[in-house]
Each structure stands twice: as C-alpha cells, then as structure tokens.
Design a protein around this motif. Structure first.
Motif, PDB file in Angstrom:
ATOM      1  N   LYS A 137       0.897  -1.120  -0.086  1.00 43.69           N
ATOM      2  CA  LYS A 137       0.009   0.030   0.028  1.00 43.69           C
ATOM      3  C   LYS A 137       0.835   1.288   0.086  1.00 43.69           C
ATOM      4  O   LYS A 137       1.065   1.918   1.048  1.00 43.69           O
ATOM      5  CB  LYS A 137      -0.950   0.015   1.184  1.00 43.69           C
ATOM      6  N   TYR A 138       1.354   1.468  -1.143  1.00 39.11           N
ATOM      7  CA  TYR A 138       2.150   2.902  -1.338  1.00 39.11           C
ATOM      8  C   TYR A 138       1.214   4.009  -1.889  1.00 39.11           C
ATOM      9  O   TYR A 138       0.268   3.705  -2.494  1.00 39.11           O
ATOM     10  CB  TYR A 138       3.423   2.440  -2.260  1.00 39.11           C
ATOM     11  N   PRO A 139       1.805   5.079  -1.514  1.00 42.79           N
ATOM     12  CA  PRO A 139       2.676   5.593  -0.853  1.00 42.79           C
ATOM     13  C   PRO A 139       2.439   5.409   0.758  1.00 42.79           C
ATOM     14  O   PRO A 139       1.457   5.292   1.372  1.00 42.79           O
ATOM     15  CB  PRO A 139       2.665   7.079  -0.967  1.00 42.79           C
ATOM     16  N   CYS A 156       8.106   7.296   1.027  1.00 42.05           N
ATOM     17  CA  CYS A 156       8.219   6.353  -0.093  1.00 42.05           C
ATOM     18  C   CYS A 156       6.889   6.386  -0.933  1.00 42.05           C
ATOM     19  O   CYS A 156       6.063   5.867  -0.718  1.00 42.05           O
ATOM     20  CB  CYS A 156       8.574   5.104   0.517  1.00 42.05           C
ATOM     21  N   MET A 157       6.926   6.616  -2.123  1.00 41.70           N
ATOM     22  CA  MET A 157       5.880   6.892  -3.107  1.00 41.70           C
ATOM     23  C   MET A 157       5.652   5.559  -3.902  1.00 41.70           C
ATOM     24  O   MET A 157       4.787   5.112  -4.216  1.00 41.70           O
ATOM     25  CB  MET A 157       5.883   8.063  -4.196  1.00 41.70           C
ATOM     26  N   GLU A 158       6.792   4.671  -3.848  1.00 37.30           N
ATOM     27  CA  GLU A 158       6.777   3.290  -4.533  1.00 37.30           C
ATOM     28  C   GLU A 158       7.493   2.220  -3.921  1.00 37.30           C
ATOM     29  O   GLU A 158       8.287   2.667  -3.155  1.00 37.30           O
ATOM     30  CB  GLU A 158       6.996   3.489  -5.940  1.00 37.30           C
ATOM     31  N   GLU A 159       7.017   0.940  -4.198  1.00 35.74           N
ATOM     32  CA  GLU A 159       7.661  -0.040  -3.585  1.00 35.74           C
ATOM     33  C   GLU A 159       9.442  -0.022  -3.728  1.00 35.74           C
ATOM     34  O   GLU A 159      10.129  -0.235  -2.796  1.00 35.74           O
ATOM     35  CB  GLU A 159       7.293  -1.504  -4.313  1.00 35.74           C
ATOM     36  N   ARG A 160       9.965   0.407  -4.879  1.00 39.80           N
ATOM     37  CA  ARG A 160      11.193   0.522  -4.925  1.00 39.80           C
ATOM     38  C   ARG A 160      12.088   1.249  -3.862  1.00 39.80           C
ATOM     39  O   ARG A 160      12.951   0.911  -3.328  1.00 39.80           O
ATOM     40  CB  ARG A 160      11.812   0.874  -6.444  1.00 39.80           C
ATOM     41  N   GLU A 161      11.439   2.521  -3.758  1.00 42.68           N
ATOM     42  CA  GLU A 161      11.841   3.305  -2.669  1.00 42.68           C
ATOM     43  C   GLU A 161      11.745   2.775  -1.549  1.00 42.68           C
ATOM     44  O   GLU A 161      12.492   2.958  -0.543  1.00 42.68           O
ATOM     45  CB  GLU A 161      11.309   4.704  -2.696  1.00 42.68           C
TER      46      GLU A 161
END
Length: 419
Positions: A137-139, A156-161
């Motif tokens: 559940k991003y961000p 963190c806006m996305e999973e990678r971050e």
C-alpha cells in the motif's frame, strides 16, 4: 548569568546569539561547540559523558543549562535529569519526556492515547514484518524509531523506494539497532509550531515552515532542512487557535497526566490535511533550520525567560514577537544529503549587510579562512515587514556566499505561497 548551551550546529549558533543579545551581562559557554560558536561563547572541553559535563557545570557555577541538541537529552541518564540532581536549572525536558522525539513509536502511542490528531502507524522489528504491514500500500512513510539527525524518515511513493529504505534501516542498520514505524501517508502543506512548555503551562512562539527536500519544487531526497520561513502571519489566526485547542493543549495536558516532566521548547511538526491539522512528529527542542528563522523575531529577555522557565515559572512578559517575516536560506556542501565534502573555502560571509549568517558545518583553516565541514554549511537569514521583502533580502544575501560545490534552493519562502 553564566549560561551553557549544549550543541554544536546552526541551531545552537542562533540560540547563543539570541541569549547573548538578551539584556544584562551574560557569560556564554558551549559544549561541544564549534569554531564559529567560539566567537560568541567559551568552548567547554570535557569528556563525552553527561556526568563529566555536569561536574564541570557545578565547578564553574553555571546558572542555566540550555539543551540545544536532542541527543544529550537521552544520553546516559539524561542531561535535564542530571542537572536536576545537581540543582542546576535546565531548559530542556527529562529523559523520559524526551522519548517523544527519541522514539517515534512512543510518540505515536502517546498521540493515540491522548486523542491528538495524527496518522495511523504500526511498529515493526524486521523487514519481513515491515513488508507485511505495508502490504503493497504505497505511498507510505517509514521512520526509524530512534534519533537519526533528521535523516531517519523516508516518504516512499513506490515499492522500489520503500524496499531500499527498509534495507538500509532494518538490514544494514544504517542508524544502529532499533525498530521502525510504518506510518500512514498524509497530504497537505506542513507547518512547524513551537511552544515553550513549563509543567502544565505553555506559550506558542512564531510559527514556521521548513523545506526538507534538496531540490527546488520539493524534488529529490529529504535533508535536515534546506531553509525555512517564519511569521506570526504564516497561518490564519483561527487555524492557530484550532491547533492550540486540538494539539498543543492536549499534548501539555497529556504530559502532566502521564507524569512526564517538561520544561523547555517543544516542536510540533504538523501536516495541514484536508481533515484538519495532524501531528507528524514531536521534537523536544527547537527545529533546525526553523530556529534560525524564528530567533531573530524574538525580542526581549530570552535569557531571563529561559531561566525562569527552567525554575518552573512561565513568564510571557519577558519576551515579545516581531510581527514581520523572517526567511532562512541554507547553503549545503557538495554531495549533500547522501554525503558531504569538507575543506572547500567559503567567501562572502562578511558581505551580507544586515542579514545574519549562522554556521552549521564550518571550520577555520590554519590560515583563518572559513571552510566547509559538513552537509549543511551555513544558514543565511533576513527579515522584513512583508514576506516578499524578507524573501528578496535573504536570497540577495545568500547570493554573496560562494564555495565550490555549493547547493542551495532558490524557492525558499516562495514555494507553498506562489506555486
């Protein structure tokens, strides 16, 4: 009065200057201090533990200890706790109360217990628990539970971050051992509210807004702060009244109810969400760089005010607040915030007219020249009756500062108002 300010950065430089400018004769000391602070205060050279510092204070006859840097509030038995045992007035909270800053999880639980508006959050120990709590559940906002010099939070806006920060904190242990708080992502402009708290009483200082990201337009990674703007006009009076009613007063009442002694500055980092103001974080001291923007707006006897507060008396008659604006522009070194570069020669600090320069990461070379010595190097501050005047003056003064690799935002005091 003999006053010791504990800390070494731009915030402490600003506090020492404000205290030194208070009416009366004040003998200023700083621990551990810096080359720039040494021009305003005598540097204390003792060991690194609180008891050694306490012994020095007792021997010298310090009248007031002011906690600038947060780490000393929770180091060993706690700076304020040690001062209380020795009968030395300390403007800073006890160790158990400073957990509001030292532990993000403690603060979140305090907020929830006391019905103070905040985002949802859950604490975790491992990267596996964190992944389960996030559940894609991003961000999301990730916070190291302990002190991390302003670098332990990632939006963190996305999973990678998210995965990168989780690995840094929970696997590589970049900030040392500790839990992580997984927090709800909130939207809206931010505002910093400061209050002087003395037991069950408080006084709200000038509101401020800081700029956390490295790049203009709020782009790039978070930093310790690339600038700030402060004014009594920053937010509408009815909004400040709501913040006081729903957040500041319930916090002070909660501290009293839970037996958490508090005498010192308390910072409320707020998000002005569509549902109203909510607490993002507490700091148990003045913010940095907000302190550099706020201090020039405080008039009167700040030293006497802090001494009275440390002794248990809140006396608003000792200070007043300038109704104008103050803008602080931070200049940072090459590589910041991922790294910092030292040794670059700084020029222009003497050419800024009526503006103020506070040193955060500098040192003097053997030849007497100022050099970079950290990530955030200087804070350049100027004021004016209106925001536009203060913005123009602060950026014009910052234009005078030069060193190789200098980084700076040119939208400080403008973004969030005219974007």
């Amino acid at each position: 009065m003999k006053i010791l300010v504990v800390g070494k950065g731009g915030r402490e430089h600003a506090l020492i200057r404000a205290l030194k400018e208070s009416p009366g004769e004040h003998e200023m000391f700083s621990y551990p201090g810096s080359d720039a602070i040494s021009e305003l205060a005598e540097i204390v050279e003792v060991g690194s533990d609180v008891e050694e510092l306490l012994a020095w204070m007792s021997a010298v006859g310090i009248d007031l200890c002011v906690a600038g840097e947060e780490s000393y509030l929770v180091k060993d038995d706690g700076l304020a706790n040690a001062c209380e045992r020795a009968g030395i007035p300390c403007w800073g909270p006890h160790k158990q109360s400073a957990q509001l800053e030292a532990s993000k999880e403690f603060a979140k639980e305090f907020l929830i217990r006391n019905g103070i508006p905040t985002g949802g959050g859950v604490g975790v120990d491992t990267i596996e628990e964190a992944r389960q709590a996030i559940a894609g559940k991003y961000p999301v906002v990730l916070k190291f539970d302990g002190l991390a010099a302003g670098k332990g939070v990632a939006v963190c806006m996305e999973e990678r971050e998210g995965e990168a920060f989780l690995n840094e904190v929970l696997v590589e242990r970049r900030f040392g051992p500790g839990r992580m708080l997984i927090e709800e992502f909130l939207t809206g402009p931010e505002v910093s509210i400061f209050a002087a708290v003395v037991d069950g009483k408080y006084q709200i200082f000038t509101p401020a807004r800081d700029y956390k990201r490295i790049g203009e337009g709020d782009a790039g990674p978070n930093t310790g702060g690339m600038g700030a703007v402060a004014s009594r006009q920053l937010i509408p009076a009815d909004l400040l009244e709501r913040i006081e009613r729903e957040i500041v007063e319930p916090t002070v009442v909660g501290l009293q109810r839970e037996g958490l002694p508090y005498r010192g500055y308390l910072y409320f980092g707020l998000m002005l969400t569509p549902d109203g103001p909510k607490v993002i974080e507490y700091n148990c001291r003045f913010g940095d760089p907000e302190c550099q923007a706020v201090m020039p707006l405080v008039k009167g006897d700040l030293a006497g005010y802090c001494l009275a507060g440390a002794k248990g008396e809140l006396d608003p008659s000792k200070i007043t607040f300038d109704e104008g604006w103050s803008v602080c522009v931070v200049v940072a070194s090459a590589g910041y915030p991922e790294s910092s570069r030292s040794g670059d020669v700084i020029s222009g600090t003497e050419d800024i007219g009526s503006a103020r320069v506070y040193h955060a990461g500098t040192k003097k070379s053997s030849s007497g020249a100022w050099e970079t010595n950290g990530g955030r190097v200087l804070a350049v501050v100027a004021g004016g009756e209106d925001r536009g005047t203060a913005v123009t003056a602060a950026h014009a003064a910052a234009d005078k500062i030069h060193f190789d690799g200098l980084q700076r935002r040119r939208d400080i005091g403008i973004l969030h108002f005219e974007d």
